[in-house]
Write a protein that holds these residues in place. Structure first.
Motif, PDB file in Angstrom:
ATOM      1  N   SER A 229     -42.914   6.897  10.012  1.00 27.74           N
ATOM      2  CA  SER A 229     -41.677   7.649  10.226  1.00 27.74           C
ATOM      3  C   SER A 229     -41.886   8.892  11.086  1.00 27.74           C
ATOM      4  O   SER A 229     -40.918   9.600  11.390  1.00 27.74           O
ATOM      5  CB  SER A 229     -41.064   8.059   8.881  1.00 27.74           C
ATOM      6  N   SER A 230     -43.127   9.174  11.496  1.00 27.58           N
ATOM      7  CA  SER A 230     -43.357  10.304  12.389  1.00 27.58           C
ATOM      8  C   SER A 230     -42.614  10.090  13.699  1.00 27.58           C
ATOM      9  O   SER A 230     -42.509   8.973  14.202  1.00 27.58           O
ATOM     10  CB  SER A 230     -44.855  10.469  12.668  1.00 27.58           C
ATOM     11  N   GLU A 231     -42.109  11.193  14.259  1.00 29.55           N
ATOM     12  CA  GLU A 231     -41.297  11.082  15.460  1.00 29.55           C
ATOM     13  C   GLU A 231     -42.160  10.939  16.710  1.00 29.55           C
ATOM     14  O   GLU A 231     -43.268  11.449  16.785  1.00 29.55           O
ATOM     15  CB  GLU A 231     -40.409  12.327  15.610  1.00 29.55           C
ATOM     16  N   SER A 232     -41.622  10.235  17.691  1.00 31.18           N
ATOM     17  CA  SER A 232     -42.187  10.152  19.030  1.00 31.18           C
ATOM     18  C   SER A 232     -41.119  10.684  19.961  1.00 31.18           C
ATOM     19  O   SER A 232     -40.097  10.037  20.162  1.00 31.18           O
ATOM     20  CB  SER A 232     -42.563   8.715  19.384  1.00 31.18           C
TER      21      SER A 232
ATOM     22  N   ALA B 204     -48.845  10.335  19.291  1.00 33.30           N
ATOM     23  CA  ALA B 204     -50.282  10.197  19.053  1.00 33.30           C
ATOM     24  C   ALA B 204     -50.732   8.750  19.165  1.00 33.30           C
ATOM     25  O   ALA B 204     -51.803   8.392  18.677  1.00 33.30           O
ATOM     26  CB  ALA B 204     -50.640  10.747  17.672  1.00 33.30           C
ATOM     27  N   SER B 205     -49.938   7.915  19.829  1.00 35.33           N
ATOM     28  CA  SER B 205     -50.239   6.483  19.858  1.00 35.33           C
ATOM     29  C   SER B 205     -51.541   6.166  20.583  1.00 35.33           C
ATOM     30  O   SER B 205     -52.138   5.118  20.364  1.00 35.33           O
ATOM     31  CB  SER B 205     -49.087   5.715  20.513  1.00 35.33           C
ATOM     32  N   GLU B 206     -51.987   7.060  21.463  1.00 40.46           N
ATOM     33  CA  GLU B 206     -53.223   6.803  22.198  1.00 40.46           C
ATOM     34  C   GLU B 206     -54.462   7.216  21.408  1.00 40.46           C
ATOM     35  O   GLU B 206     -55.583   6.896  21.802  1.00 40.46           O
ATOM     36  CB  GLU B 206     -53.194   7.547  23.531  1.00 40.46           C
TER      37      GLU B 206
ATOM     38  N   VAL C   6     -47.106   9.161  27.111  1.00 43.93           N
ATOM     39  CA  VAL C   6     -47.015   7.735  27.423  1.00 43.93           C
ATOM     40  C   VAL C   6     -45.791   7.555  28.321  1.00 43.93           C
ATOM     41  O   VAL C   6     -44.662   7.820  27.899  1.00 43.93           O
ATOM     42  CB  VAL C   6     -46.878   6.882  26.152  1.00 43.93           C
ATOM     43  N   PHE C   7     -46.007   7.155  29.564  1.00 41.49           N
ATOM     44  CA  PHE C   7     -44.924   7.090  30.541  1.00 41.49           C
ATOM     45  C   PHE C   7     -44.056   5.858  30.309  1.00 41.49           C
ATOM     46  O   PHE C   7     -44.546   4.773  30.029  1.00 41.49           O
ATOM     47  CB  PHE C   7     -45.484   7.095  31.961  1.00 41.49           C
ATOM     48  N   GLN C   8     -42.750   6.060  30.458  1.00 38.65           N
ATOM     49  CA  GLN C   8     -41.796   4.979  30.337  1.00 38.65           C
ATOM     50  C   GLN C   8     -41.674   4.244  31.674  1.00 38.65           C
ATOM     51  O   GLN C   8     -42.058   4.761  32.726  1.00 38.65           O
ATOM     52  CB  GLN C   8     -40.438   5.529  29.904  1.00 38.65           C
TER      53      GLN C   8
END
Length: 284
Positions: free
Chosen positions: A138-141, A125-127, A75-77
């Motif tokens: 609490s999983s890391e991104s 995994a947001s997509e 996911v691009f900033q």
């Protein structure tokens, strides 16, 4: 009135008897999102500065097994100058019933000389809307911000000539004329040449070839300016030469516009103009 009351009492007794035949139903508890698997993402190295062609690797681990595979993505900033066309995912799926995996983000080499640019993204995994409910909040991104350096060479000419069938190619030939690299022999405008990181130690002629043109032949012809560019590790472009072809010479003109020296087992390069004067160097 007494008969009516007797009927009511009889119906009530029957209702209680029927209800007593069914066991008491327990209400199931609602699963909390916090009960999901916690995924930890760890970069395999420091990726603050990378080159086109590099792969950014990430090690992923979970404290609970998934019963369905989960796809991770980029996911691009807002600060990213690179986009989805600049990267390719390697092994992005975290398979069900496994505790660890490794995901790669390949920074594509576009063979187009350009300045350094910022690649900023989150790996998460947001997509994956179908399956990311398995993950705890609490999983890391993992956030990454990299400066992507460029080592490509190519050729550009006046954009107004791209619509007139102008085809100027660029290729490299070593001084012994036993090795030729023709990455830039295309009809593209500008020409996407190749990457210096793929070259063996040697000194190469940088050749521009006026291959074709749709401009009608006649009179004094039209001057078609061009620049040969070589990208460097500072995010700049070395302009090897500004020159021009005459439109009447399409298919009959090529020239050496400079030299490219690769040395140190592919770790360094030096660029020279057509007269042999050094105009830039850097590491690979």
């Amino acid at each position: 009135m007494k008969l009516f009351n007797k009927n009511i009492l009889a119906f009530s007794a029957l209702s209680l008897a029927v209800m007593s035949c069914f066991p008491e139903q327990e209400v199931s508890e609602i699963d909390s999102p916090d009960d999901g698997a916690v995924v930890t993402i760890t970069p395999a190295a420091d990726y603050s500065s990378v080159d086109e062609g590099d792969t950014l690797w990430f090690d992923l681990s979970t404290d609970k097994l998934f019963d369905q595979s989960i796809d991770f993505g980029v996911v691009f900033q807002a600060s990213s100058e690179s986009d989805a066309s600049d990267v390719e995912l390697i092994n992005p799926t975290f398979s069900a019933f496994t505790y660890t995996t490794r995901v790669g983000v390949l920074v594509l080499s576009d063979h187009n000389p350009e300045g350094a640019e910022t690649l900023a993204f989150n790996l998460d995994a947001s997509e994956d809307y179908g399956y990311n409910f398995q993950l705890a909040p609490s999983s890391e991104s993992e956030s990454v911000s990299s400066t992507v350096r460029d080592y490509d060479y190519g050729i550009v000419w006046g954009a107004e000539f791209c619509d007139q069938g102008v085809d100027i190619d660029i290729y490299l030939v070593n001084l012994a004329q036993t090795v030729g690299v023709y990455d830039g022999a295309t009809s593209a405008c500008p020409v996407e040449g190749g990457s210096m990181k793929s070259l063996a130690d040697d000194t190469y002629y940088i050749v521009a070839d006026f291959y074709a043109s749709d401009i009608p032949v006649g009179g004094e012809g039209v001057s078609i300016p061009f620049n040969v560019l070589v990208g460097n590790n500072n995010g700049e472009n070395h302009m090897v030469l500004e020159s021009s072809f005459n439109s009447n010479d399409a298919g009959n003109d090529n020239r050496v516009v400079g030299f490219l020296e690769i040395s140190g087992d592919g770790t360094a390069y030096t660029v020279y103009d057509a007269e042999g004067e050094e105009i830039g160097s850097g590491s690979l």
